[in-house]
Motif scaffolding. Structure first.
Motif, PDB file in Angstrom:
ATOM      1  N   GLU A   1       0.842  -1.226   0.130  1.00  0.00           N
ATOM      2  CA  GLU A   1       0.053  -0.038  -0.125  1.00  0.00           C
ATOM      3  C   GLU A   1       0.800   1.283   0.035  1.00  0.00           C
ATOM      4  O   GLU A   1       0.248   2.535  -0.115  1.00  0.00           O
ATOM      5  CB  GLU A   1      -1.011  -0.098   1.325  1.00  0.00           C
ATOM      6  CG  GLU A   1      -1.708  -1.156   1.168  1.00  0.00           C
ATOM      7  CD  GLU A   1      -2.939  -1.258  -0.040  1.00  0.00           C
ATOM      8  OE1 GLU A   1      -3.332  -0.298  -0.480  1.00  0.00           O
ATOM      9  OE2 GLU A   1      -3.009  -2.296  -0.300  1.00  0.00           O
ATOM     10  N   ARG A   2       2.094   1.130  -0.003  1.00  0.00           N
ATOM     11  CA  ARG A   2       3.215   2.166   0.244  1.00  0.00           C
ATOM     12  C   ARG A   2       3.971   2.255  -1.193  1.00  0.00           C
ATOM     13  O   ARG A   2       4.108   1.259  -1.680  1.00  0.00           O
ATOM     14  CB  ARG A   2       3.876   2.210   1.418  1.00  0.00           C
ATOM     15  CG  ARG A   2       4.681   3.169   1.708  1.00  0.00           C
ATOM     16  CD  ARG A   2       5.482   3.119   2.900  1.00  0.00           C
ATOM     17  NE  ARG A   2       6.054   4.305   3.533  1.00  0.00           N
ATOM     18  CZ  ARG A   2       7.098   4.267   4.421  1.00  0.00           C
ATOM     19  NH1 ARG A   2       7.339   3.153   4.962  1.00  0.00           N
ATOM     20  NH2 ARG A   2       7.737   5.503   4.705  1.00  0.00           N
ATOM     21  N   SER A   3       4.331   3.340  -1.456  1.00  0.00           N
ATOM     22  CA  SER A   3       5.262   3.632  -2.661  1.00  0.00           C
ATOM     23  C   SER A   3       6.723   3.431  -2.289  1.00  0.00           C
ATOM     24  O   SER A   3       7.086   3.699  -1.008  1.00  0.00           O
ATOM     25  CB  SER A   3       5.105   5.033  -3.507  1.00  0.00           C
ATOM     26  OG  SER A   3       5.803   5.944  -2.816  1.00  0.00           O
ATOM     27  N   PHE A   4       7.602   2.988  -2.975  1.00  0.00           N
ATOM     28  CA  PHE A   4       8.791   2.555  -2.849  1.00  0.00           C
ATOM     29  C   PHE A   4       9.749   3.768  -2.657  1.00  0.00           C
ATOM     30  O   PHE A   4      10.479   4.200  -1.699  1.00  0.00           O
ATOM     31  CB  PHE A   4       9.493   1.892  -4.081  1.00  0.00           C
ATOM     32  CG  PHE A   4      11.151   1.445  -3.779  1.00  0.00           C
ATOM     33  CD1 PHE A   4      11.485   1.331  -2.512  1.00  0.00           C
ATOM     34  CD2 PHE A   4      12.062   1.524  -4.742  1.00  0.00           C
ATOM     35  CE1 PHE A   4      13.100   1.143  -2.154  1.00  0.00           C
ATOM     36  CE2 PHE A   4      13.202   1.416  -4.528  1.00  0.00           C
ATOM     37  CZ  PHE A   4      13.733   0.933  -3.419  1.00  0.00           C
TER      38      PHE A   4
ATOM     39  N   ALA B   1      12.745   7.995   0.456  1.00  0.00           N
ATOM     40  CA  ALA B   1      12.687   9.218   1.227  1.00  0.00           C
ATOM     41  C   ALA B   1      12.762   9.284   2.884  1.00  0.00           C
ATOM     42  O   ALA B   1      13.635  10.016   3.362  1.00  0.00           O
ATOM     43  CB  ALA B   1      11.558  10.239   0.616  1.00  0.00           C
ATOM     44  N   ALA B   2      11.891   8.416   3.270  1.00  0.00           N
ATOM     45  CA  ALA B   2      11.892   8.173   4.609  1.00  0.00           C
ATOM     46  C   ALA B   2      13.137   7.625   5.308  1.00  0.00           C
ATOM     47  O   ALA B   2      13.662   7.854   6.671  1.00  0.00           O
ATOM     48  CB  ALA B   2      10.823   7.467   5.146  1.00  0.00           C
ATOM     49  N   HIS B   3      13.933   7.117   4.147  1.00  0.00           N
ATOM     50  CA  HIS B   3      15.135   6.424   4.899  1.00  0.00           C
ATOM     51  C   HIS B   3      16.535   7.269   4.300  1.00  0.00           C
ATOM     52  O   HIS B   3      17.395   6.669   4.088  1.00  0.00           O
ATOM     53  CB  HIS B   3      15.220   4.927   4.589  1.00  0.00           C
ATOM     54  CG  HIS B   3      14.343   4.122   5.401  1.00  0.00           C
ATOM     55  ND1 HIS B   3      13.004   4.345   5.050  1.00  0.00           N
ATOM     56  CD2 HIS B   3      14.625   3.338   6.394  1.00  0.00           C
ATOM     57  CE1 HIS B   3      12.514   3.567   6.080  1.00  0.00           C
ATOM     58  NE2 HIS B   3      13.569   2.872   6.722  1.00  0.00           N
TER      59      HIS B   3
ATOM     60  N   LEU C   1       6.910  -4.965  -4.108  1.00  0.00           N
ATOM     61  CA  LEU C   1       7.648  -5.274  -5.120  1.00  0.00           C
ATOM     62  C   LEU C   1       8.766  -4.971  -5.336  1.00  0.00           C
ATOM     63  O   LEU C   1       9.926  -5.813  -5.422  1.00  0.00           O
ATOM     64  CB  LEU C   1       7.048  -5.182  -6.464  1.00  0.00           C
ATOM     65  CG  LEU C   1       5.711  -5.919  -6.611  1.00  0.00           C
ATOM     66  CD1 LEU C   1       4.836  -5.309  -7.849  1.00  0.00           C
ATOM     67  CD2 LEU C   1       5.973  -7.374  -6.899  1.00  0.00           C
ATOM     68  N   ALA C   2       9.215  -3.955  -4.663  1.00  0.00           N
ATOM     69  CA  ALA C   2      10.711  -3.287  -4.857  1.00  0.00           C
ATOM     70  C   ALA C   2      11.318  -4.052  -3.858  1.00  0.00           C
ATOM     71  O   ALA C   2      12.873  -4.405  -3.925  1.00  0.00           O
ATOM     72  CB  ALA C   2      10.619  -1.798  -4.570  1.00  0.00           C
ATOM     73  N   ALA C   3      10.893  -4.441  -2.668  1.00  0.00           N
ATOM     74  CA  ALA C   3      11.516  -4.980  -1.367  1.00  0.00           C
ATOM     75  C   ALA C   3      11.994  -6.573  -1.973  1.00  0.00           C
ATOM     76  O   ALA C   3      13.018  -6.969  -1.648  1.00  0.00           O
ATOM     77  CB  ALA C   3      10.597  -4.998  -0.244  1.00  0.00           C
ATOM     78  N   MET C   4      10.980  -7.193  -2.851  1.00  0.00           N
ATOM     79  CA  MET C   4      11.108  -8.399  -3.309  1.00  0.00           C
ATOM     80  C   MET C   4      12.414  -8.150  -4.327  1.00  0.00           C
ATOM     81  O   MET C   4      13.147  -9.049  -4.188  1.00  0.00           O
ATOM     82  CB  MET C   4       9.965  -8.667  -3.916  1.00  0.00           C
ATOM     83  CG  MET C   4       9.747 -10.582  -4.260  1.00  0.00           C
ATOM     84  SD  MET C   4      10.593 -10.535  -5.822  1.00  0.00           S
ATOM     85  CE  MET C   4      10.807 -12.314  -5.649  1.00  0.00           C
TER      86      MET C   4
END
Length: 447
Positions: free
Chosen positions: A146-149, A154-156, A186-189
């Motif tokens: 539900e969140r964008s990469f 940006a948060a990191h 999907l990015a984390a994957m």
């Protein structure tokens, strides 16, 4: 097993399903609407060249895809790196590289990230910290989808420079969208599976033959050797329940089947499926699509010795040397792969020629004074589904509301992005479920 299984669609998912079903002893019929097999991976001829519709690569973590190639006896038609290594060019003349060492994960990439010349030292440290945080993400967590990469980056502590020079270098190629519009799940994957969790997972494989010689031709031969029927130019209009099985409706006839694997894109799948087999009406189509454009250039002489390079800060994203694959011994044939190509998909070829020849001249000094003898563009408007936040809930499972009717395709709920690996995994899963269904039906009839 002597039951008849119809596989609708001759792309990678359908071929993988059909091969596994044939090996299980099923009587298999593959029906493909187009004149060719291969789906989104196919070849054609143009002016003496054998051209792939797009440049496809694989990674060592593509375990089921590699098993599929081994099943077909063509795994030796892929050149696999011994160790992950990518040369990276900047439009301003900078050159960097990404490579792994022999250390175990995650240390295998620490040295290359710490010395990555496309970023200043402070930004390299930012990347290392974010990579460490990413290893703690669970790609299967539905909250991540539900969140964008881009928001997560940006948060990191990631800035525009780190996103452009590193994160999007991978994200755009793997997900066909940039970080700002990509699903965090999907990015984390992608980053965990391909780069962070296993040292050799990111080693790159490039086909050494045209895609037809890698997929369509050997799969068709494999299936026919096992008694399967493979038909092209045979469009399926509907699948409907009939007794304990199904009727597959074509333009000129109806085919009976004990089970059906529907391995086509979302839109035709919605049209073909009976209404009681589909979940929310229109849900699959809401996945949307994203385009890829490939620019093909033949130079009268060689302009680079690199088999492929990645590019930052340029419309050029990846450049591949396809000279030998295309069957030409004159000059050099380069393919420029441009993902997330909404900006370019409708641009006239003449404008793309002026832009991309100029960019290649900036990136490859030897190309500046070298005449191009061929220039053409291939456009895949629906190359992948739109891999944005919220798509996980739109991707259907292989099972449908009708036992024995299965879905396959990289767009289904494989847990993988829209890749060759995802397509093959979906085909294998659909075949497994079809075999289980038919086995259960036999047991029930005996009882």
């Amino acid at each position: 097993m002597t039951e008849h299984v119809v596989v609708v669609g001759g792309g990678l998912a359908g071929l993988a399903a059909a091969c596994r079903l044939a090996d299980a002893g099923a009587r298999v019929t593959v029906l493909e609407a187009r004149a060719r097999l291969g789906g989104a991976t196919f070849s054609f001829r143009r002016d003496g060249l054998v051209v792939d519709n797009g440049q496809h690569v694989l990674l060592r973590c593509y375990t089921e895809y590699l098993d599929f190639l081994r099943r077909l006896g063509v795994a030796d038609r892929v050149h696999m790196q011994e160790r992950f290594h990518v040369a990276v060019l900047g439009a301003d003349g900078r050159r960097g590289e990404l490579r792994r060492t022999g250390l175990p994960a995650p240390l295998h990439l620490a040295a290359t990230l710490a010395g990555y010349r496309m970023l200043p030292v402070a930004d390299r440290l930012r990347v290392l910290r974010a990579a460490q945080a990413m290893r703690r993400l669970d790609p299967a967590d539905p909250v991540l989808d539900e969140r964008s990469f881009g928001d997560w980056l940006a948060a990191h502590g990631q800035n525009a420079a780190t996103v452009a020079a590193l994160w999007n270098l991978i994200t755009v190629a793997a997900l066909n969208t940039d970080a700002a519009h990509a699903s965090l799940a999907l990015a984390a994957m992608v980053f965990r599976t391909a780069l962070l969790d296993r040292a050799d997972a990111s080693d790159i494989g490039v086909p050494s033959v045209p895609l037809d010689a890698l997929h369509a031709e050997p799969a068709a031969a494999y299936l026919r050797e096992r008694g399967a029927e493979v038909r092209t130019r045979d469009a399926v209009r509907a699948v409907r329940p009939a007794g304990s099985g199904f009727e597959v409706v074509l333009d000129d006839r109806t085919v009976r089947a004990d089970a059906v694997v529907l391995a086509v894109p979302p839109e035709p799948a919605s049209r073909i499926c009976p209404s009681d087999a589909v979940g929310e009406p229109g849900g699959w189509e809401r996945l949307g699509s994203a385009p890829i454009v490939n620019v093909h250039v033949v130079y009268e002489r060689r302009v680079t010795d690199e088999p492929f390079v990645a590019v930052v800060d340029s419309p050029v994203q990846w450049v591949f040397d396809r000279t030998s694959i295309a069957g030409t011994s004159q000059g050099q044939y380069l393919a420029v792969s441009v993902s997330a190509a909404h900006r370019w998909v409708d641009t006239p070829t003449a404008e793309l020629r002026e832009l991309f020849l100029g960019e290649l001249g900036r990136l490859l000094p030897a190309a500046r004074g070298t005449r191009s003898t061929e220039f053409f563009v291939t456009r895949e408007r629906r190359a992948t589904f739109r891999q944005a936040p919220g798509t996980a809930r739109l991707r259907p499972a292989a099972v449908t509301g009708l036992p024995g009717l299965l879905l396959a395709g990289a767009w289904t709920a494989t847990g993988w992005p829209d890749t060759m690996e995802g397509a093959v995994r979906s085909g294998h899963e659909a075949a497994r479920l079809a075999i289980n269904h038919l086995s259960g039906r036999r047991v029930g009839s005996v009882a």
